[in-house]
Design a protein around this motif. Structure first.
Motif, PDB file in Angstrom:
ATOM      1  N   ASP A  51       0.826  -1.200   0.000  1.00  3.93           N
ATOM      2  CA  ASP A  51       0.000   0.000   0.000  1.00  3.93           C
ATOM      3  C   ASP A  51       0.865   1.257   0.000  1.00  3.93           C
ATOM      4  O   ASP A  51       0.452   2.304  -0.498  1.00  3.93           O
ATOM      5  CB  ASP A  51      -0.901   0.020   1.241  1.00  3.93           C
ATOM      6  CG  ASP A  51      -1.813  -1.193   1.283  1.00  3.93           C
ATOM      7  OD1 ASP A  51      -2.554  -1.393   0.314  1.00  3.93           O
ATOM      8  OD2 ASP A  51      -1.755  -1.934   2.281  1.00  3.93           O
ATOM      9  N   LEU A  52       2.049   1.138   0.583  1.00  5.06           N
ATOM     10  CA  LEU A  52       2.921   2.290   0.745  1.00  5.06           C
ATOM     11  C   LEU A  52       4.370   1.832   0.667  1.00  5.06           C
ATOM     12  O   LEU A  52       4.723   0.793   1.217  1.00  5.06           O
ATOM     13  CB  LEU A  52       2.648   2.937   2.111  1.00  5.06           C
ATOM     14  CG  LEU A  52       3.391   4.202   2.480  1.00  5.06           C
ATOM     15  CD1 LEU A  52       3.044   5.342   1.530  1.00  5.06           C
ATOM     16  CD2 LEU A  52       3.056   4.600   3.914  1.00  5.06           C
ATOM     17  N   GLY A  80       1.416   4.037  -2.848  1.00  5.26           N
ATOM     18  CA  GLY A  80       1.816   5.389  -2.496  1.00  5.26           C
ATOM     19  C   GLY A  80       3.315   5.356  -2.227  1.00  5.26           C
ATOM     20  O   GLY A  80       3.830   4.380  -1.704  1.00  5.26           O
ATOM     21  N   VAL A  81       4.015   6.406  -2.623  1.00  7.78           N
ATOM     22  CA  VAL A  81       5.464   6.447  -2.453  1.00  7.78           C
ATOM     23  C   VAL A  81       5.829   7.690  -1.656  1.00  7.78           C
ATOM     24  O   VAL A  81       5.418   8.794  -1.995  1.00  7.78           O
ATOM     25  CB  VAL A  81       6.191   6.457  -3.816  1.00  7.78           C
ATOM     26  CG1 VAL A  81       7.696   6.584  -3.617  1.00  7.78           C
ATOM     27  CG2 VAL A  81       5.855   5.205  -4.613  1.00  7.78           C
ATOM     28  N   LEU A  82       6.597   7.476  -0.607  1.00  2.04           N
ATOM     29  CA  LEU A  82       7.056   8.556   0.249  1.00  2.04           C
ATOM     30  C   LEU A  82       8.573   8.562   0.236  1.00  2.04           C
ATOM     31  O   LEU A  82       9.210   7.596   0.657  1.00  2.04           O
ATOM     32  CB  LEU A  82       6.530   8.348   1.667  1.00  2.04           C
ATOM     33  CG  LEU A  82       6.928   9.351   2.730  1.00  2.04           C
ATOM     34  CD1 LEU A  82       6.537  10.765   2.339  1.00  2.04           C
ATOM     35  CD2 LEU A  82       6.269   8.980   4.044  1.00  2.04           C
ATOM     36  N   LEU A  83       9.159   9.633  -0.318  1.00  2.00           N
ATOM     37  CA  LEU A  83      10.610   9.789  -0.331  1.00  2.00           C
ATOM     38  C   LEU A  83      11.022  10.571   0.908  1.00  2.00           C
ATOM     39  O   LEU A  83      10.451  11.625   1.187  1.00  2.00           O
ATOM     40  CB  LEU A  83      11.072  10.579  -1.552  1.00  2.00           C
ATOM     41  CG  LEU A  83      11.184   9.874  -2.888  1.00  2.00           C
ATOM     42  CD1 LEU A  83      11.740  10.831  -3.933  1.00  2.00           C
ATOM     43  CD2 LEU A  83      12.031   8.641  -2.811  1.00  2.00           C
ATOM     44  N   LEU A 120      -2.153  10.474   4.623  1.00  2.00           N
ATOM     45  CA  LEU A 120      -2.605  11.121   3.390  1.00  2.00           C
ATOM     46  C   LEU A 120      -2.501  10.157   2.212  1.00  2.00           C
ATOM     47  O   LEU A 120      -3.451   9.981   1.454  1.00  2.00           O
ATOM     48  CB  LEU A 120      -1.779  12.377   3.118  1.00  2.00           C
ATOM     49  CG  LEU A 120      -2.056  13.071   1.784  1.00  2.00           C
ATOM     50  CD1 LEU A 120      -3.440  13.684   1.780  1.00  2.00           C
ATOM     51  CD2 LEU A 120      -0.995  14.112   1.501  1.00  2.00           C
ATOM     52  N   LEU A 121      -1.362   9.501   2.086  1.00  2.00           N
ATOM     53  CA  LEU A 121      -1.160   8.591   0.958  1.00  2.00           C
ATOM     54  C   LEU A 121      -2.054   7.355   1.050  1.00  2.00           C
ATOM     55  O   LEU A 121      -2.564   6.876   0.043  1.00  2.00           O
ATOM     56  CB  LEU A 121       0.309   8.178   0.868  1.00  2.00           C
ATOM     57  CG  LEU A 121       1.264   9.303   0.500  1.00  2.00           C
ATOM     58  CD1 LEU A 121       2.705   8.848   0.642  1.00  2.00           C
ATOM     59  CD2 LEU A 121       0.993   9.812  -0.902  1.00  2.00           C
ATOM     60  N   LEU A 122      -2.263   6.849   2.249  1.00  3.89           N
ATOM     61  CA  LEU A 122      -3.119   5.673   2.411  1.00  3.89           C
ATOM     62  C   LEU A 122      -4.594   6.030   2.228  1.00  3.89           C
ATOM     63  O   LEU A 122      -5.364   5.246   1.687  1.00  3.89           O
ATOM     64  CB  LEU A 122      -2.891   5.029   3.780  1.00  3.89           C
ATOM     65  CG  LEU A 122      -1.518   4.373   3.953  1.00  3.89           C
ATOM     66  CD1 LEU A 122      -1.282   4.006   5.406  1.00  3.89           C
ATOM     67  CD2 LEU A 122      -1.366   3.162   3.046  1.00  3.89           C
ATOM     68  N   ARG A 123      -4.983   7.203   2.656  1.00  7.76           N
ATOM     69  CA  ARG A 123      -6.368   7.648   2.512  1.00  7.76           C
ATOM     70  C   ARG A 123      -6.729   7.858   1.040  1.00  7.76           C
ATOM     71  O   ARG A 123      -7.869   7.684   0.645  1.00  7.76           O
ATOM     72  CB  ARG A 123      -6.572   8.931   3.299  1.00  7.76           C
ATOM     73  CG  ARG A 123      -7.999   9.360   3.411  1.00  7.76           C
ATOM     74  CD  ARG A 123      -8.210  10.532   4.348  1.00  7.76           C
ATOM     75  NE  ARG A 123      -7.266  11.626   4.160  1.00  7.76           N
ATOM     76  CZ  ARG A 123      -6.467  12.099   5.115  1.00  7.76           C
ATOM     77  NH1 ARG A 123      -6.486  11.583   6.318  1.00  7.76           N
ATOM     78  NH2 ARG A 123      -5.644  13.098   4.874  1.00  7.76           N
ATOM     79  N   CYS A 124      -5.763   8.208   0.242  1.00  2.14           N
ATOM     80  CA  CYS A 124      -5.998   8.478  -1.181  1.00  2.14           C
ATOM     81  C   CYS A 124      -5.960   7.217  -2.035  1.00  2.14           C
ATOM     82  O   CYS A 124      -5.949   7.303  -3.249  1.00  2.14           O
ATOM     83  CB  CYS A 124      -4.963   9.468  -1.707  1.00  2.14           C
ATOM     84  SG  CYS A 124      -5.155  11.111  -1.045  1.00  2.14           S
TER      85      CYS A 124
END
Length: 144
Positions: A51-52, A80-83, A120-124
């Protein structure tokens, strides 16, 4: 809504063990897998349904980082990708912003920063594959 009950625990891949502890603190209900920075090239070939994906950008070769982000964008159900990083290569950032769900956190970051970004990324997350739907969720956090 019963279909979402199996999605309560997000699957998170952490690329770069440096951020594994803060990710576990920020997302206690998530299930984690941690890859070493040297294993970044393996991420493109994996078919896991994460998921992320959290990427410690400062510890990965800039070309490999860009290729990894581009490969994640090619997946049918891109996570979702978080750098996370202080010095992000421009090509990697360009590739990141082509993703539907992405964010950048400048380091050092707190668990609270990570919680806000991850939520935010998981909610989207897309609920179901939709034909010809074009939406994007992203933000940048940190000092400029």
């Amino acid at each position: 809504m019963a279909e979402r009950s199996d999605r309560k625990s997000p699957r998170v891949l952490v690329l770069g063990p440096r951020f594994a502890a803060i990710a576990a603190e920020a997302l206690p209900d998530a299930s984690f897998e941690v890859l070493k920075s040297e294993e970044a090239d393996q991420l493109a070939r994996r078919q896991d349904g994460f998921d992320l994906v959290l990427i410690g950008a400062d510890t990965i070769d800039p070309q490999v980082l860009t290729g990894t982000v581009e490969a994640l964008g090619q997946k049918a159900h891109a996570p979702g990708v978080l750098l996370l990083g202080a010095r992000l290569p421009a090509n990697a950032v360009r590739a990141l912003f082509k993703l539907k769900r992405s964010e950048v956190l400048e380091t050092p970051s707190t668990a609270g920063d990570l919680v806000r970004s991850a939520e935010l990324l998981l909610r989207c997350q897309p609920q179901a594959p939709a034909a010809a739907q074009s939406s994007r969720c992203g933000a940048i956090a940190g000092a400029l």
